[in-house]
Enzyme design. Structure first.
Site, PDB file in Angstrom:
ATOM      1  N   GLY A 189      -0.181  -5.343   9.668  1.00 51.57           N
ATOM      2  CA  GLY A 189       0.301  -4.796   8.283  1.00 51.57           C
ATOM      3  C   GLY A 189      -0.683  -4.825   7.195  1.00 51.57           C
ATOM      4  O   GLY A 189      -1.680  -5.378   7.079  1.00 51.57           O
ATOM      5  N   ASP A 190      -0.470  -3.963   6.264  1.00 49.85           N
ATOM      6  CA  ASP A 190      -1.287  -3.975   4.850  1.00 49.85           C
ATOM      7  C   ASP A 190      -0.282  -3.222   3.881  1.00 49.85           C
ATOM      8  O   ASP A 190       1.066  -2.969   4.317  1.00 49.85           O
ATOM      9  CB  ASP A 190      -2.571  -3.131   5.096  1.00 49.85           C
ATOM     10  CG  ASP A 190      -3.453  -3.435   4.001  1.00 49.85           C
ATOM     11  OD1 ASP A 190      -4.069  -4.422   3.683  1.00 49.85           O
ATOM     12  OD2 ASP A 190      -3.468  -2.490   2.990  1.00 49.85           O
ATOM     13  N   THR A 192      -0.121 -14.778   3.180  1.00 48.58           N
ATOM     14  CA  THR A 192      -1.224 -14.041   2.247  1.00 48.58           C
ATOM     15  C   THR A 192      -0.867 -14.766   1.059  1.00 48.58           C
ATOM     16  O   THR A 192      -1.921 -15.422   0.384  1.00 48.58           O
ATOM     17  CB  THR A 192      -1.151 -12.775   2.247  1.00 48.58           C
ATOM     18  OG1 THR A 192      -1.355 -12.277   3.779  1.00 48.58           O
ATOM     19  CG2 THR A 192      -2.567 -12.330   1.512  1.00 48.58           C
ATOM     20  N   LYS A 222     -10.034  -2.441  10.743  1.00 45.64           N
ATOM     21  CA  LYS A 222      -8.881  -1.836   9.842  1.00 45.64           C
ATOM     22  C   LYS A 222      -8.484  -0.303  10.298  1.00 45.64           C
ATOM     23  O   LYS A 222      -9.440   0.203  10.816  1.00 45.64           O
ATOM     24  CB  LYS A 222      -9.605  -1.952   8.246  1.00 45.64           C
ATOM     25  CG  LYS A 222      -8.513  -1.929   7.329  1.00 45.64           C
ATOM     26  CD  LYS A 222      -7.964  -3.282   7.039  1.00 45.64           C
ATOM     27  CE  LYS A 222      -6.641  -3.260   5.981  1.00 45.64           C
ATOM     28  NZ  LYS A 222      -6.450  -4.433   5.652  1.00 45.64           N
ATOM     29  N   LYS A 272     -14.184 -12.058   6.039  1.00 49.10           N
ATOM     30  CA  LYS A 272     -12.969 -13.012   5.938  1.00 49.10           C
ATOM     31  C   LYS A 272     -12.480 -13.438   7.278  1.00 49.10           C
ATOM     32  O   LYS A 272     -12.203 -14.780   7.212  1.00 49.10           O
ATOM     33  CB  LYS A 272     -11.799 -11.796   5.466  1.00 49.10           C
ATOM     34  CG  LYS A 272     -10.365 -12.526   5.324  1.00 49.10           C
ATOM     35  CD  LYS A 272      -9.508 -11.391   5.100  1.00 49.10           C
ATOM     36  CE  LYS A 272      -9.943 -10.399   3.935  1.00 49.10           C
ATOM     37  NZ  LYS A 272      -8.596  -9.603   3.549  1.00 49.10           N
TER      38      LYS A 272
HETATM   39  P1  NDP Z   1       2.463  -4.038  -0.231  1.00 44.81           P
HETATM   40  O1  NDP Z   1       2.597  -2.480   0.016  1.00 44.81           O
HETATM   41  O2  NDP Z   1       3.608  -4.745   0.067  1.00 44.81           O
HETATM   42  O3  NDP Z   1       2.492  -4.032  -1.846  1.00 44.81           O
HETATM   43  C1  NDP Z   1       1.561  -3.497  -2.652  1.00 44.81           C
HETATM   44  C2  NDP Z   1       2.060  -3.704  -3.959  1.00 44.81           C
HETATM   45  O4  NDP Z   1       0.880  -3.207  -5.011  1.00 44.81           O
HETATM   46  C3  NDP Z   1       3.247  -2.692  -4.367  1.00 44.81           C
HETATM   47  O5  NDP Z   1       3.850  -3.290  -5.427  1.00 44.81           O
HETATM   48  C4  NDP Z   1       2.545  -1.559  -4.872  1.00 44.81           C
HETATM   49  O6  NDP Z   1       3.464  -0.817  -5.958  1.00 44.81           O
HETATM   50  C5  NDP Z   1       1.366  -2.174  -5.750  1.00 44.81           C
HETATM   51  N1  NDP Z   1       0.339  -1.028  -5.895  1.00 44.81           N
HETATM   52  C6  NDP Z   1      -0.154  -0.343  -5.208  1.00 44.81           C
HETATM   53  N2  NDP Z   1      -1.112   0.449  -5.795  1.00 44.81           N
HETATM   54  C7  NDP Z   1      -1.008   0.217  -6.834  1.00 44.81           C
HETATM   55  C8  NDP Z   1      -1.574   0.713  -8.172  1.00 44.81           C
HETATM   56  N3  NDP Z   1      -2.697   1.659  -8.191  1.00 44.81           N
HETATM   57  N4  NDP Z   1      -1.418   0.071  -9.311  1.00 44.81           N
HETATM   58  C9  NDP Z   1      -0.374  -0.801  -9.437  1.00 44.81           C
HETATM   59  N5  NDP Z   1       0.170  -1.074  -8.417  1.00 44.81           N
HETATM   60  C10 NDP Z   1       0.005  -0.622  -7.179  1.00 44.81           C
HETATM   61  O7  NDP Z   1       0.942  -4.306  -0.006  1.00 44.81           O
HETATM   62  P2  NDP Z   1       0.551  -5.946   0.301  1.00 44.81           P
HETATM   63  O8  NDP Z   1       1.132  -6.910  -0.773  1.00 44.81           O
HETATM   64  O9  NDP Z   1       0.706  -6.298   1.715  1.00 44.81           O
HETATM   65  O10 NDP Z   1      -0.802  -5.779  -0.083  1.00 44.81           O
HETATM   66  C11 NDP Z   1      -1.440  -5.888  -1.432  1.00 44.81           C
HETATM   67  C12 NDP Z   1      -3.091  -5.989  -1.184  1.00 44.81           C
HETATM   68  O11 NDP Z   1      -3.088  -7.256  -0.634  1.00 44.81           O
HETATM   69  C13 NDP Z   1      -3.662  -5.076  -0.600  1.00 44.81           C
HETATM   70  O12 NDP Z   1      -5.058  -4.954  -1.309  1.00 44.81           O
HETATM   71  C14 NDP Z   1      -4.031  -5.299   0.702  1.00 44.81           C
HETATM   72  O13 NDP Z   1      -5.069  -4.870   1.502  1.00 44.81           O
HETATM   73  C15 NDP Z   1      -4.180  -6.821   0.507  1.00 44.81           C
HETATM   74  N6  NDP Z   1      -3.822  -7.944   1.555  1.00 44.81           N
HETATM   75  C16 NDP Z   1      -2.758  -8.016   2.126  1.00 44.81           C
HETATM   76  C17 NDP Z   1      -2.406  -8.865   3.239  1.00 44.81           C
HETATM   77  C18 NDP Z   1      -0.868  -8.788   3.894  1.00 44.81           C
HETATM   78  O14 NDP Z   1      -0.956  -9.767   4.747  1.00 44.81           O
HETATM   79  N7  NDP Z   1      -0.044  -8.093   3.494  1.00 44.81           N
HETATM   80  C19 NDP Z   1      -3.396  -9.755   3.756  1.00 44.81           C
HETATM   81  C20 NDP Z   1      -4.687  -9.690   2.876  1.00 44.81           C
HETATM   82  C21 NDP Z   1      -4.878  -8.768   1.999  1.00 44.81           C
HETATM   83  P3  NDP Z   1       4.046   0.597  -5.506  1.00 44.81           P
HETATM   84  O15 NDP Z   1       5.256   0.027  -4.571  1.00 44.81           O
HETATM   85  O16 NDP Z   1       4.782   1.225  -6.333  1.00 44.81           O
HETATM   86  O17 NDP Z   1       3.307   1.594  -4.395  1.00 44.81           O
END
Ligand code: NDP
Length: 444
Positions: free
Chosen positions: A165-166, A209, A126, A114
Protein backbone atom coordinates in the site's frame (compact mmCIF):
# COMPACT_ATOMS: atom_id res chain seq x y z
CA UNK A 1 32.01 18.50 -16.18
CA UNK A 2 32.07 15.89 -13.41
CA UNK A 3 30.39 12.54 -14.07
CA UNK A 4 27.75 13.26 -11.40
CA UNK A 5 26.81 16.55 -13.10
CA UNK A 6 26.77 14.90 -16.54
CA UNK A 7 24.35 12.26 -15.29
CA UNK A 8 22.06 14.78 -13.62
CA UNK A 9 21.89 16.69 -16.93
CA UNK A 10 21.18 13.41 -18.73
CA UNK A 11 18.31 12.66 -16.33
CA UNK A 12 16.69 16.06 -16.88
CA UNK A 13 17.00 15.74 -20.67
CA UNK A 14 15.78 12.14 -20.88
CA UNK A 15 12.89 12.57 -18.45
CA UNK A 16 11.24 15.89 -19.33
CA UNK A 17 8.43 17.29 -17.17
CA UNK A 18 9.20 14.98 -14.23
CA UNK A 19 10.33 17.48 -11.56
CA UNK A 20 9.85 15.16 -8.59
CA UNK A 21 12.04 12.51 -10.26
CA UNK A 22 14.73 15.11 -10.99
CA UNK A 23 14.58 16.26 -7.35
CA UNK A 24 14.97 12.72 -5.96
CA UNK A 25 17.89 11.99 -8.30
CA UNK A 26 19.58 15.30 -7.49
CA UNK A 27 19.48 14.62 -3.76
CA UNK A 28 21.00 11.16 -4.18
CA UNK A 29 23.65 12.15 -6.73
CA UNK A 30 24.82 15.09 -4.63
CA UNK A 31 25.29 12.72 -1.68
CA UNK A 32 27.14 10.18 -3.81
CA UNK A 33 29.58 12.71 -5.27
CA UNK A 34 32.20 11.84 -2.65
CA UNK A 35 31.93 8.10 -3.47
CA UNK A 36 31.74 8.42 -7.26
CA UNK A 37 34.50 11.00 -7.65
CA UNK A 38 36.97 8.69 -5.90
CA UNK A 39 36.57 6.24 -8.84
CA UNK A 40 35.05 8.41 -11.52
CA UNK A 41 36.61 6.78 -14.60
CA UNK A 42 35.46 3.31 -13.62
CA UNK A 43 31.89 4.43 -12.93
CA UNK A 44 31.73 6.44 -16.18
CA UNK A 45 33.11 3.61 -18.33
CA UNK A 46 30.46 1.20 -17.08
CA UNK A 47 27.71 3.88 -17.39
CA UNK A 48 27.01 2.96 -13.81
CA UNK A 49 24.94 5.98 -12.84
CA UNK A 50 22.98 5.96 -16.11
CA UNK A 51 21.98 2.40 -15.25
CA UNK A 52 21.18 3.35 -11.66
CA UNK A 53 18.81 6.17 -12.70
CA UNK A 54 17.05 4.22 -15.47
CA UNK A 55 14.31 1.83 -14.36
CA UNK A 56 14.75 -1.78 -15.46
CA UNK A 57 11.14 -1.81 -16.67
CA UNK A 58 8.23 0.68 -16.81
CA UNK A 59 4.70 -0.61 -17.29
CA UNK A 60 1.87 1.78 -18.27
CA UNK A 61 -1.65 0.53 -18.73
CA UNK A 62 -5.30 1.45 -19.14
CA UNK A 63 -7.69 0.77 -16.25
CA UNK A 64 -11.34 0.89 -17.37
CA UNK A 65 -14.11 0.38 -14.79
CA UNK A 66 -17.82 1.10 -14.38
CA UNK A 67 -19.05 3.56 -11.72
CA UNK A 68 -22.29 3.27 -9.72
CA UNK A 69 -24.22 5.26 -12.33
CA UNK A 70 -23.25 2.83 -15.08
CA UNK A 71 -20.75 5.27 -16.58
CA UNK A 72 -17.45 3.83 -17.81
CA UNK A 73 -14.41 5.53 -16.27
CA UNK A 74 -10.82 5.24 -17.47
CA UNK A 75 -7.70 5.69 -15.32
CA UNK A 76 -3.97 5.29 -15.95
CA UNK A 77 -2.09 2.46 -14.24
CA UNK A 78 1.66 2.38 -13.59
CA UNK A 79 4.27 -0.05 -12.27
CA UNK A 80 7.91 0.94 -12.38
CA UNK A 81 10.30 -1.94 -11.67
CA UNK A 82 13.34 0.12 -10.85
CA UNK A 83 16.14 -2.11 -9.63
CA UNK A 84 16.30 -5.83 -8.77
CA UNK A 85 20.02 -6.10 -7.96
CA UNK A 86 19.47 -7.18 -4.35
CA UNK A 87 16.04 -8.85 -4.50
CA UNK A 88 12.58 -8.89 -6.08
CA UNK A 89 11.06 -5.46 -6.77
CA UNK A 90 9.25 -4.20 -3.69
CA UNK A 91 7.33 -0.97 -3.16
CA UNK A 92 3.82 0.35 -2.71
CA UNK A 93 0.93 1.29 -4.96
CA UNK A 94 -0.39 4.86 -4.70
CA UNK A 95 -3.94 5.76 -5.74
CA UNK A 96 -4.23 9.55 -5.90
CA UNK A 97 -5.33 11.99 -8.63
CA UNK A 98 -1.84 13.57 -8.67
CA UNK A 99 -0.15 10.30 -9.71
CA UNK A 100 1.82 10.39 -12.95
CA UNK A 101 4.89 8.60 -14.30
CA UNK A 102 7.35 11.12 -12.80
CA UNK A 103 5.93 10.70 -9.31
CA UNK A 104 6.04 6.91 -9.55
CA UNK A 105 9.63 7.09 -10.80
CA UNK A 106 10.74 9.35 -7.94
CA UNK A 107 9.14 6.97 -5.46
CA UNK A 108 10.62 3.90 -7.17
CA UNK A 109 14.10 5.45 -7.23
CA UNK A 110 13.97 6.32 -3.51
CA UNK A 111 12.69 2.83 -2.79
CA UNK A 112 15.87 1.24 -4.19
CA UNK A 113 18.05 2.88 -1.51
CA UNK A 114 15.47 2.57 1.25
CA UNK A 115 15.09 -1.17 0.68
CA UNK A 116 18.84 -1.60 0.65
CA UNK A 117 19.11 0.27 3.96
CA UNK A 118 16.76 -2.20 5.65
CA UNK A 119 19.44 -4.88 5.24
CA UNK A 120 16.79 -7.21 3.76
CA UNK A 121 16.92 -8.77 0.26
CA UNK A 122 14.44 -6.52 -1.57
CA UNK A 123 14.84 -4.51 -4.78
CA UNK A 124 12.99 -1.29 -5.54
CA UNK A 125 9.75 -0.58 -7.41
CA UNK A 126 6.61 1.52 -7.15
CA UNK A 127 3.25 1.74 -8.87
CA UNK A 128 -0.20 3.20 -8.71
CA UNK A 129 -2.89 5.08 -10.54
CA UNK A 130 -4.48 8.52 -10.86
CA UNK A 131 -7.68 6.94 -9.48
CA UNK A 132 -9.06 8.77 -6.43
CA UNK A 133 -10.65 6.40 -3.88
CA UNK A 134 -12.05 9.39 -1.96
CA UNK A 135 -15.83 9.62 -2.20
CA UNK A 136 -16.12 6.30 -4.08
CA UNK A 137 -18.39 3.49 -2.88
CA UNK A 138 -16.85 0.17 -1.82
CA UNK A 139 -18.23 -1.39 -5.02
CA UNK A 140 -16.55 1.27 -7.16
CA UNK A 141 -13.23 0.78 -5.36
CA UNK A 142 -13.56 -3.00 -5.87
CA UNK A 143 -14.36 -2.57 -9.59
CA UNK A 144 -11.32 -0.36 -10.01
CA UNK A 145 -8.99 -2.68 -8.06
CA UNK A 146 -10.15 -5.72 -10.03
CA UNK A 147 -9.55 -3.99 -13.34
CA UNK A 148 -6.14 -2.71 -12.17
CA UNK A 149 -5.05 -6.21 -11.12
CA UNK A 150 -6.39 -7.77 -14.32
CA UNK A 151 -3.48 -6.08 -16.08
CA UNK A 152 -0.91 -5.94 -13.26
CA UNK A 153 -1.04 -9.66 -12.37
CA UNK A 154 1.10 -10.71 -15.35
CA UNK A 155 4.00 -8.52 -14.19
CA UNK A 156 4.18 -9.46 -10.48
CA UNK A 157 4.70 -12.53 -8.29
CA UNK A 158 6.02 -13.55 -4.88
CA UNK A 159 9.57 -13.90 -6.27
CA UNK A 160 9.33 -11.21 -8.96
CA UNK A 161 7.62 -8.07 -7.72
CA UNK A 162 5.64 -7.66 -4.50
CA UNK A 163 3.55 -4.45 -4.28
CA UNK A 164 2.08 -3.01 -1.05
CA UNK A 165 0.00 0.00 0.00
CA UNK A 166 0.80 3.71 -0.07
CA UNK A 167 -1.34 6.87 -0.22
CA UNK A 168 -4.93 5.82 -0.99
CA UNK A 169 -4.16 2.09 -0.79
CA UNK A 170 -4.94 0.57 2.60
CA UNK A 171 -6.36 -2.73 3.82
CA UNK A 172 -9.56 -2.48 1.76
CA UNK A 173 -7.76 -1.94 -1.55
CA UNK A 174 -5.08 -4.60 -0.84
CA UNK A 175 -7.90 -7.08 -0.11
CA UNK A 176 -9.65 -6.45 -3.44
CA UNK A 177 -6.34 -6.54 -5.35
CA UNK A 178 -5.31 -9.81 -3.68
CA UNK A 179 -8.68 -11.43 -4.33
CA UNK A 180 -8.44 -10.68 -8.05
CA UNK A 181 -4.82 -11.88 -8.29
CA UNK A 182 -5.72 -15.18 -6.67
CA UNK A 183 -8.75 -15.58 -8.90
CA UNK A 184 -6.72 -15.07 -12.09
CA UNK A 185 -3.52 -16.93 -11.14
CA UNK A 186 -5.09 -19.62 -8.97
CA UNK A 187 -2.19 -19.49 -6.51
CA UNK A 188 -2.18 -18.49 -2.87
CA UNK A 189 1.13 -16.70 -2.52
CA UNK A 190 2.60 -13.64 -0.86
CA UNK A 191 2.31 -11.43 -3.94
CA UNK A 192 1.16 -8.37 -1.99
CA UNK A 193 1.99 -7.17 1.50
CA UNK A 194 -0.20 -5.24 3.89
CA UNK A 195 -2.73 -8.08 3.64
CA UNK A 196 -5.43 -8.67 6.24
CA UNK A 197 -4.52 -10.91 9.18
CA UNK A 198 -6.94 -13.65 8.09
CA UNK A 199 -5.25 -14.12 4.69
CA UNK A 200 -1.49 -13.89 5.21
CA UNK A 201 -0.96 -10.41 6.64
CA UNK A 202 1.60 -9.69 9.33
CA UNK A 203 0.85 -8.36 12.77
CA UNK A 204 2.38 -4.88 13.21
CA UNK A 205 2.45 -4.12 9.47
CA UNK A 206 -0.26 -1.47 9.89
CA UNK A 207 1.73 0.23 12.64
CA UNK A 208 5.16 -0.34 11.12
CA UNK A 209 5.95 2.86 9.22
CA UNK A 210 4.82 5.20 12.01
CA UNK A 211 6.33 3.09 14.79
CA UNK A 212 9.57 2.66 12.82
CA UNK A 213 9.81 6.41 12.32
CA UNK A 214 9.72 6.91 16.08
CA UNK A 215 12.17 4.08 16.82
CA UNK A 216 14.71 5.72 14.52
CA UNK A 217 13.96 9.23 15.79
CA UNK A 218 14.42 8.10 19.39
CA UNK A 219 17.73 6.37 18.61
CA UNK A 220 19.03 9.39 16.70
CA UNK A 221 18.11 11.72 19.58
CA UNK A 222 19.59 9.34 22.14
CA UNK A 223 22.90 9.22 20.27
CA UNK A 224 22.93 13.02 20.42
CA UNK A 225 22.20 13.05 24.16
CA UNK A 226 18.52 14.06 23.90
CA UNK A 227 15.53 12.33 25.52
CA UNK A 228 12.33 12.26 23.45
CA UNK A 229 10.25 12.16 26.64
CA UNK A 230 8.48 15.45 27.31
CA UNK A 231 9.17 16.87 23.86
CA UNK A 232 6.50 18.64 21.81
CA UNK A 233 5.96 17.05 18.41
CA UNK A 234 4.24 18.40 15.31
CA UNK A 235 2.95 15.81 12.83
CA UNK A 236 1.42 16.38 9.39
CA UNK A 237 -1.00 13.96 7.73
CA UNK A 238 -3.67 11.83 9.36
CA UNK A 239 -3.30 8.64 7.36
CA UNK A 240 -1.57 5.36 8.07
CA UNK A 241 1.90 6.76 8.74
CA UNK A 242 0.74 9.80 10.75
CA UNK A 243 -1.67 7.92 13.02
CA UNK A 244 0.86 5.34 14.19
CA UNK A 245 3.65 7.92 14.45
CA UNK A 246 1.42 9.91 16.79
CA UNK A 247 0.58 6.79 18.79
CA UNK A 248 4.20 5.71 19.27
CA UNK A 249 5.41 9.25 20.04
CA UNK A 250 2.82 9.43 22.81
CA UNK A 251 3.84 5.99 24.12
CA UNK A 252 7.41 7.33 24.32
CA UNK A 253 6.22 10.23 26.48
CA UNK A 254 6.18 13.00 23.87
CA UNK A 255 3.21 15.29 23.28
CA UNK A 256 1.86 15.48 19.71
CA UNK A 257 -0.20 18.60 19.12
CA UNK A 258 -1.08 18.62 15.40
CA UNK A 259 -2.22 16.57 12.43
CA UNK A 260 -3.69 17.53 9.05
CA UNK A 261 -5.37 16.31 5.90
CA UNK A 262 -5.51 17.87 2.45
CA UNK A 263 -8.20 20.36 3.46
CA UNK A 264 -7.22 21.55 6.93
CA UNK A 265 -5.29 21.00 10.15
CA UNK A 266 -5.82 20.46 13.84
CA UNK A 267 -4.04 22.12 16.74
CA UNK A 268 -4.80 20.23 19.93
CA UNK A 269 -2.72 21.60 22.84
CA UNK A 270 -3.91 18.77 25.12
CA UNK A 271 -2.35 16.24 22.73
CA UNK A 272 -4.01 14.43 19.82
CA UNK A 273 -6.62 11.86 20.87
CA UNK A 274 -5.46 8.88 18.76
CA UNK A 275 -8.55 6.77 19.39
CA UNK A 276 -10.77 9.59 18.11
CA UNK A 277 -8.47 10.24 15.14
CA UNK A 278 -8.63 6.54 14.20
CA UNK A 279 -12.41 6.57 14.46
CA UNK A 280 -12.65 9.62 12.16
CA UNK A 281 -10.04 8.51 9.60
CA UNK A 282 -9.93 4.70 9.65
CA UNK A 283 -13.57 3.91 10.34
CA UNK A 284 -15.63 6.82 9.04
CA UNK A 285 -13.15 7.97 6.36
CA UNK A 286 -14.28 11.50 7.30
CA UNK A 287 -12.64 14.96 7.37
CA UNK A 288 -10.81 16.44 10.37
CA UNK A 289 -13.73 18.79 11.07
CA UNK A 290 -15.33 15.71 12.66
CA UNK A 291 -12.37 15.39 15.03
CA UNK A 292 -12.70 19.04 16.05
CA UNK A 293 -16.46 18.68 16.52
CA UNK A 294 -15.93 15.89 19.07
CA UNK A 295 -12.94 17.32 20.98
CA UNK A 296 -13.29 20.59 22.87
CA UNK A 297 -9.54 21.22 23.19
CA UNK A 298 -9.00 21.03 19.40
CA UNK A 299 -8.87 23.96 17.03
CA UNK A 300 -9.54 23.32 13.32
CA UNK A 301 -7.98 25.57 10.66
CA UNK A 302 -8.60 25.48 6.91
CA UNK A 303 -5.57 25.04 4.60
CA UNK A 304 -1.94 24.47 5.52
CA UNK A 305 -0.38 25.45 8.86
CA UNK A 306 1.08 22.71 11.06
CA UNK A 307 4.66 24.00 10.61
CA UNK A 308 3.74 27.33 12.27
CA UNK A 309 3.23 25.56 15.61
CA UNK A 310 6.17 25.77 18.05
CA UNK A 311 7.74 22.35 18.58
CA UNK A 312 10.92 20.41 19.37
CA UNK A 313 10.41 17.70 16.75
CA UNK A 314 8.65 17.87 13.36
CA UNK A 315 7.50 14.72 11.59
CA UNK A 316 6.14 15.34 8.07
CA UNK A 317 3.93 12.32 7.32
CA UNK A 318 1.60 13.45 4.50
CA UNK A 319 3.09 13.83 1.02
CA UNK A 320 5.99 15.08 -1.13
CA UNK A 321 7.15 18.71 -0.91
CA UNK A 322 4.74 19.61 1.90
CA UNK A 323 7.51 21.37 3.89
CA UNK A 324 9.22 24.20 1.98
CA UNK A 325 11.89 26.78 2.77
CA UNK A 326 9.46 29.21 4.41
CA UNK A 327 8.17 26.41 6.66
CA UNK A 328 11.75 25.43 7.52
CA UNK A 329 12.57 29.02 8.49
CA UNK A 330 9.51 29.16 10.75
CA UNK A 331 10.38 25.85 12.41
CA UNK A 332 13.99 26.91 13.01
CA UNK A 333 12.86 30.29 14.38
CA UNK A 334 10.59 28.39 16.77
CA UNK A 335 13.48 26.24 18.02
CA UNK A 336 12.96 22.88 16.30
CA UNK A 337 15.67 20.33 17.24
CA UNK A 338 14.92 17.48 14.85
CA UNK A 339 13.01 16.77 11.65
CA UNK A 340 12.48 13.15 10.60
CA UNK A 341 10.51 12.36 7.46
CA UNK A 342 7.62 9.89 7.69
CA UNK A 343 6.44 10.64 4.15
CA UNK A 344 8.53 10.23 1.00
CA UNK A 345 10.43 13.43 0.12
CA UNK A 346 8.12 15.76 2.09
CA UNK A 347 10.89 18.36 2.49
CA UNK A 348 12.04 20.44 -0.48
CA UNK A 349 15.77 20.47 -1.25
CA UNK A 350 16.26 24.08 -0.12
CA UNK A 351 14.36 23.40 3.13
CA UNK A 352 16.58 20.36 3.79
CA UNK A 353 19.68 22.47 3.22
CA UNK A 354 18.34 25.15 5.58
CA UNK A 355 17.80 22.61 8.35
CA UNK A 356 21.29 21.21 7.89
CA UNK A 357 22.89 24.67 7.87
CA UNK A 358 21.04 25.50 11.09
CA UNK A 359 22.20 22.31 12.83
CA UNK A 360 18.76 20.72 12.98
CA UNK A 361 19.03 16.91 13.09
CA UNK A 362 17.45 15.88 9.80
CA UNK A 363 16.75 12.31 8.63
CA UNK A 364 15.36 11.67 5.14
CA UNK A 365 12.39 9.39 4.53
CA UNK A 366 14.32 6.66 2.78
CA UNK A 367 15.87 5.93 6.17
CA UNK A 368 13.27 7.07 8.68
CA UNK A 369 10.18 5.61 6.99
CA UNK A 370 11.82 2.31 5.99
CA UNK A 371 9.99 0.45 8.77
CA UNK A 372 6.97 -0.09 6.52
CA UNK A 373 8.81 -1.86 3.76
CA UNK A 374 11.01 -3.70 6.26
CA UNK A 375 7.92 -5.16 7.91
CA UNK A 376 6.52 -5.95 4.47
CA UNK A 377 9.65 -8.02 3.91
CA UNK A 378 8.98 -9.73 7.26
CA UNK A 379 5.46 -10.47 5.97
CA UNK A 380 7.04 -12.07 2.87
CA UNK A 381 9.21 -14.26 5.13
CA UNK A 382 6.19 -15.37 7.15
CA UNK A 383 4.27 -16.16 3.94
CA UNK A 384 7.17 -18.25 2.63
CA UNK A 385 7.45 -20.09 5.94
CA UNK A 386 3.63 -20.43 6.15
CA UNK A 387 3.86 -19.15 9.72
CA UNK A 388 2.63 -16.10 11.61
CA UNK A 389 4.86 -14.39 14.12
CA UNK A 390 3.48 -12.61 17.19
CA UNK A 391 3.10 -8.83 17.35
CA UNK A 392 5.97 -8.63 19.83
CA UNK A 393 8.25 -10.69 17.56
CA UNK A 394 7.62 -8.47 14.54
CA UNK A 395 7.78 -5.27 16.58
CA UNK A 396 11.09 -6.25 18.13
CA UNK A 397 12.60 -7.10 14.71
CA UNK A 398 11.31 -3.72 13.47
CA UNK A 399 12.99 -1.92 16.37
CA UNK A 400 16.31 -3.64 15.65
CA UNK A 401 16.08 -2.83 11.95
CA UNK A 402 15.42 0.88 12.60
CA UNK A 403 18.22 1.13 15.15
CA UNK A 404 20.60 -0.57 12.69
CA UNK A 405 19.54 1.76 9.89
CA UNK A 406 20.41 4.76 12.02
CA UNK A 407 23.84 3.38 12.95
CA UNK A 408 24.61 2.36 9.36
CA UNK A 409 23.84 5.81 8.01
CA UNK A 410 25.65 7.52 10.88
CA UNK A 411 28.73 5.32 10.30
CA UNK A 412 28.64 5.93 6.53
CA UNK A 413 28.45 9.69 7.08
CA UNK A 414 31.45 9.53 9.41
CA UNK A 415 33.43 7.25 7.08
CA UNK A 416 32.97 9.55 4.08
CA UNK A 417 33.78 12.75 5.96
CA UNK A 418 30.23 14.16 6.22
CA UNK A 419 29.57 13.44 9.90
CA UNK A 420 26.11 14.51 11.04
CA UNK A 421 24.79 14.70 7.45
CA UNK A 422 22.26 11.89 7.78
CA UNK A 423 20.90 12.41 4.26
CA UNK A 424 24.31 11.77 2.72
CA UNK A 425 24.88 8.88 5.14
CA UNK A 426 21.59 7.23 4.14
CA UNK A 427 22.18 7.65 0.43
CA UNK A 428 25.75 6.36 0.61
CA UNK A 429 24.91 3.37 2.85
CA UNK A 430 21.94 2.42 0.63
CA UNK A 431 23.97 2.85 -2.55
CA UNK A 432 27.02 0.79 -1.57
CA UNK A 433 25.14 -2.51 -1.25
CA UNK A 434 23.18 -2.01 -4.48
CA UNK A 435 26.33 -0.94 -6.32
CA UNK A 436 28.23 -3.99 -5.15
CA UNK A 437 25.44 -6.33 -6.31
CA UNK A 438 25.11 -4.52 -9.66
CA UNK A 439 28.85 -4.78 -10.31
CA UNK A 440 28.86 -8.49 -9.43
CA UNK A 441 25.97 -9.21 -11.83
CA UNK A 442 27.61 -7.62 -14.88
CA UNK A 443 26.02 -5.41 -17.51
CA UNK A 444 22.36 -6.38 -17.20
P1 NDP B 1 -2.61 7.73 3.59
O1 NDP B 1 -3.36 7.78 2.32
O2 NDP B 1 -3.00 6.77 4.63
O3 NDP B 1 -2.57 9.18 4.26
C1 NDP B 1 -2.06 10.30 3.60
C2 NDP B 1 -2.35 11.48 4.49
O4 NDP B 1 -1.70 12.65 3.98
C3 NDP B 1 -3.83 11.80 4.55
O5 NDP B 1 -4.11 12.36 5.80
C4 NDP B 1 -3.97 12.85 3.45
O6 NDP B 1 -5.10 13.70 3.57
C5 NDP B 1 -2.71 13.63 3.68
N1 NDP B 1 -2.34 14.37 2.48
C6 NDP B 1 -2.19 13.90 1.23
N2 NDP B 1 -1.87 14.90 0.39
C7 NDP B 1 -1.83 16.01 1.16
C8 NDP B 1 -1.55 17.37 0.89
N3 NDP B 1 -1.25 17.77 -0.34
N4 NDP B 1 -1.60 18.24 1.93
C9 NDP B 1 -1.91 17.85 3.18
N5 NDP B 1 -2.19 16.57 3.49
C10 NDP B 1 -2.14 15.67 2.49
O7 NDP B 1 -1.07 7.52 3.16
P2 NDP B 1 0.13 6.99 4.05
O8 NDP B 1 -0.01 7.49 5.44
O9 NDP B 1 0.31 5.55 3.79
O10 NDP B 1 1.37 7.72 3.33
C11 NDP B 1 1.82 9.02 3.72
C12 NDP B 1 3.23 9.22 3.19
O11 NDP B 1 4.10 8.23 3.73
C13 NDP B 1 3.39 9.13 1.68
O12 NDP B 1 4.43 10.01 1.26
C14 NDP B 1 3.84 7.69 1.49
O13 NDP B 1 4.55 7.52 0.27
C15 NDP B 1 4.75 7.53 2.68
N6 NDP B 1 5.02 6.17 3.10
C16 NDP B 1 4.01 5.31 3.43
C17 NDP B 1 4.29 4.04 3.87
C18 NDP B 1 3.23 3.10 4.35
O14 NDP B 1 3.59 2.03 4.86
N7 NDP B 1 1.96 3.42 4.27
C19 NDP B 1 5.68 3.54 3.90
C20 NDP B 1 6.66 4.53 3.63
C21 NDP B 1 6.33 5.78 3.21
P3 NDP B 1 -6.41 13.39 2.68
O15 NDP B 1 -7.03 12.21 3.33
O16 NDP B 1 -7.20 14.64 2.78
O17 NDP B 1 -5.91 13.12 1.29
Amino acid sequence: MSYVDEVYKYVVEKNPAQPEFHQAVKEVLESLRVVIEANEDEYRKSAFLERLVTPERQILFRVPWVDDKGQVQVNNGFRVQFNSAIGPYKGGLRFHPSVNLGIIKFLGFEQVFKNSLTGLPIGGGKGGSDFDPKGKSDREVMAFCQSFMTELYRHIGADTDVPAGDIGVGGREIGYLYGQYKRIKDVYEGVLTGKGLTYGGSLARTEATGYGLLYLTQEMLKCNGIDIKGKTVVVSGSGNVAIYAIQKAQQMGAKVVTCCDSTGWIYDPEGIDVALLKEVKEVKRARLTEYAAKRSSAQYHEGKGVWTVKCDIALPCATQNELDLEDAKTLVKNGVIAVCEGANMPTTLDATKYFQENKVFFVCGKASNAGGVATSALEMSQNSERLSWTFEEVDSKLQNIMINIFHNLDDAAKKYGVEGNYVAGANIAGFLKVADAMKAQGIV
